[in-house]
Scaffold this motif. Structure first.
Motif, PDB file in Angstrom:
ATOM      1  N   GLU A   1      24.994  45.210  43.758  1.00  0.00           N
ATOM      2  CA  GLU A   1      24.953  44.204  42.687  1.00  0.00           C
ATOM      3  C   GLU A   1      25.399  42.845  43.202  1.00  0.00           C
ATOM      4  O   GLU A   1      24.744  41.830  42.972  1.00  0.00           O
ATOM      5  N   SER A   2      26.510  42.831  43.910  1.00  0.00           N
ATOM      6  CA  SER A   2      27.055  41.573  44.413  1.00  0.00           C
ATOM      7  C   SER A   2      26.190  40.957  45.494  1.00  0.00           C
ATOM      8  O   SER A   2      25.932  39.757  45.486  1.00  0.00           O
ATOM      9  N   PHE A   3      25.751  41.776  46.442  1.00  0.00           N
ATOM     10  CA  PHE A   3      25.029  41.240  47.587  1.00  0.00           C
ATOM     11  C   PHE A   3      23.759  40.513  47.175  1.00  0.00           C
ATOM     12  O   PHE A   3      23.486  39.417  47.666  1.00  0.00           O
ATOM     13  N   SER A   4      22.991  41.087  46.285  1.00  0.00           N
ATOM     14  CA  SER A   4      21.736  40.432  45.900  1.00  0.00           C
ATOM     15  C   SER A   4      21.984  39.066  45.270  1.00  0.00           C
ATOM     16  O   SER A   4      21.264  38.103  45.556  1.00  0.00           O
ATOM     17  N   LEU A   5      23.022  38.945  44.454  1.00  0.00           N
ATOM     18  CA  LEU A   5      23.326  37.667  43.804  1.00  0.00           C
ATOM     19  C   LEU A   5      23.950  36.659  44.769  1.00  0.00           C
ATOM     20  O   LEU A   5      23.519  35.507  44.851  1.00  0.00           O
ATOM     21  N   VAL A   6      24.962  37.107  45.492  1.00  0.00           N
ATOM     22  CA  VAL A   6      25.692  36.206  46.388  1.00  0.00           C
ATOM     23  C   VAL A   6      24.796  35.755  47.537  1.00  0.00           C
ATOM     24  O   VAL A   6      24.786  34.578  47.903  1.00  0.00           O
ATOM     25  N   ARG A   7      24.038  36.663  48.111  1.00  0.00           N
ATOM     26  CA  ARG A   7      23.128  36.323  49.215  1.00  0.00           C
ATOM     27  C   ARG A   7      22.197  35.190  48.802  1.00  0.00           C
ATOM     28  O   ARG A   7      22.044  34.200  49.512  1.00  0.00           O
TER      29      ARG A   7
ATOM     30  N   ASP B   1      29.211  31.437  42.972  1.00  0.00           N
ATOM     31  CA  ASP B   1      29.824  32.071  41.806  1.00  0.00           C
ATOM     32  C   ASP B   1      30.018  33.547  42.114  1.00  0.00           C
ATOM     33  O   ASP B   1      29.049  34.303  42.181  1.00  0.00           O
ATOM     34  N   ILE B   2      31.279  33.943  42.322  1.00  0.00           N
ATOM     35  CA  ILE B   2      31.536  35.339  42.673  1.00  0.00           C
ATOM     36  C   ILE B   2      31.921  36.171  41.469  1.00  0.00           C
ATOM     37  O   ILE B   2      32.355  37.305  41.607  1.00  0.00           O
ATOM     38  N   LYS B   3      31.731  35.651  40.280  1.00  0.00           N
ATOM     39  CA  LYS B   3      32.042  36.414  39.073  1.00  0.00           C
ATOM     40  C   LYS B   3      30.820  37.227  38.668  1.00  0.00           C
ATOM     41  O   LYS B   3      30.112  36.903  37.736  1.00  0.00           O
ATOM     42  N   THR B   4      30.569  38.294  39.387  1.00  0.00           N
ATOM     43  CA  THR B   4      29.371  39.108  39.188  1.00  0.00           C
ATOM     44  C   THR B   4      29.657  40.398  38.450  1.00  0.00           C
ATOM     45  O   THR B   4      28.758  41.159  38.191  1.00  0.00           O
ATOM     46  N   GLY B   5      30.921  40.675  38.140  1.00  0.00           N
ATOM     47  CA  GLY B   5      31.292  41.973  37.613  1.00  0.00           C
ATOM     48  C   GLY B   5      31.810  42.854  38.730  1.00  0.00           C
ATOM     49  O   GLY B   5      32.369  43.904  38.499  1.00  0.00           O
TER      50      GLY B   5
ATOM     51  N   THR C   1      33.704  41.370  41.478  1.00  0.00           N
ATOM     52  CA  THR C   1      34.282  40.188  42.110  1.00  0.00           C
ATOM     53  C   THR C   1      34.829  40.463  43.501  1.00  0.00           C
ATOM     54  O   THR C   1      34.656  39.662  44.413  1.00  0.00           O
ATOM     55  N   ARG C   2      35.495  41.576  43.698  1.00  0.00           N
ATOM     56  CA  ARG C   2      36.042  41.871  45.030  1.00  0.00           C
ATOM     57  C   ARG C   2      34.943  42.054  46.057  1.00  0.00           C
ATOM     58  O   ARG C   2      35.063  41.612  47.194  1.00  0.00           O
ATOM     59  N   SER C   3      33.863  42.687  45.670  1.00  0.00           N
ATOM     60  CA  SER C   3      32.731  42.846  46.577  1.00  0.00           C
ATOM     61  C   SER C   3      32.144  41.487  46.937  1.00  0.00           C
ATOM     62  O   SER C   3      31.877  41.188  48.096  1.00  0.00           O
ATOM     63  N   ALA C   4      31.941  40.650  45.924  1.00  0.00           N
ATOM     64  CA  ALA C   4      31.363  39.328  46.144  1.00  0.00           C
ATOM     65  C   ALA C   4      32.267  38.481  47.021  1.00  0.00           C
ATOM     66  O   ALA C   4      31.805  37.791  47.934  1.00  0.00           O
ATOM     67  N   ASP C   5      33.570  38.536  46.770  1.00  0.00           N
ATOM     68  CA  ASP C   5      34.524  37.784  47.579  1.00  0.00           C
ATOM     69  C   ASP C   5      34.473  38.250  49.030  1.00  0.00           C
ATOM     70  O   ASP C   5      34.499  37.440  49.955  1.00  0.00           O
ATOM     71  N   GLY C   6      34.369  39.539  49.237  1.00  0.00           N
ATOM     72  CA  GLY C   6      34.271  40.074  50.597  1.00  0.00           C
ATOM     73  C   GLY C   6      33.011  39.618  51.307  1.00  0.00           C
ATOM     74  O   GLY C   6      33.031  39.319  52.504  1.00  0.00           O
ATOM     75  N   ILE C   7      31.913  39.530  50.584  1.00  0.00           N
ATOM     76  CA  ILE C   7      30.653  39.067  51.166  1.00  0.00           C
ATOM     77  C   ILE C   7      30.777  37.608  51.590  1.00  0.00           C
ATOM     78  O   ILE C   7      30.389  37.227  52.698  1.00  0.00           O
TER      79      ILE C   7
END
Length: 70
Positions: free
Chosen positions: A19-25, A38-42, A44-50
């Motif tokens: 979920e995070s990777f597709s949005l953050v990428r 915006d790392i508020k994807t639901g 957040t820790r995954s997005a922050d790590g990416i």
């Protein structure tokens, strides 16, 4: 210029990561910046790590540790 982000490995929960990777990428590629992602994807820790992993990869590339441009 960031044109692609490839994940070599991760230790995250697969559903949160996907979920995070597709949005953050896409945000990183579109905006060409990490500071405004915006790392508020639901997941957040995954997005922050990416974001941190991309930052570390860019640091390595700019120090001659990888990447095509030097």
């Amino acid at each position: 210029m960031i044109t692609e982000i490839e994940v070599l490995k991760h230790g995250d929960t697969p559903t949160y990561f996907a979920e995070s990777f597709s949005l953050v990428r896409q945000q990183i590629i579109d905006l060409q910046r990490l500071e405004v992602v915006d790392i508020k994807t639901g997941a957040t820790r995954s997005a922050d790590g990416i974001v941190k992993a991309v930052f570390n990869a860019l640091q390595g590339a700019t120090k001659g540790g990888g990447g095509e441009e030097k």
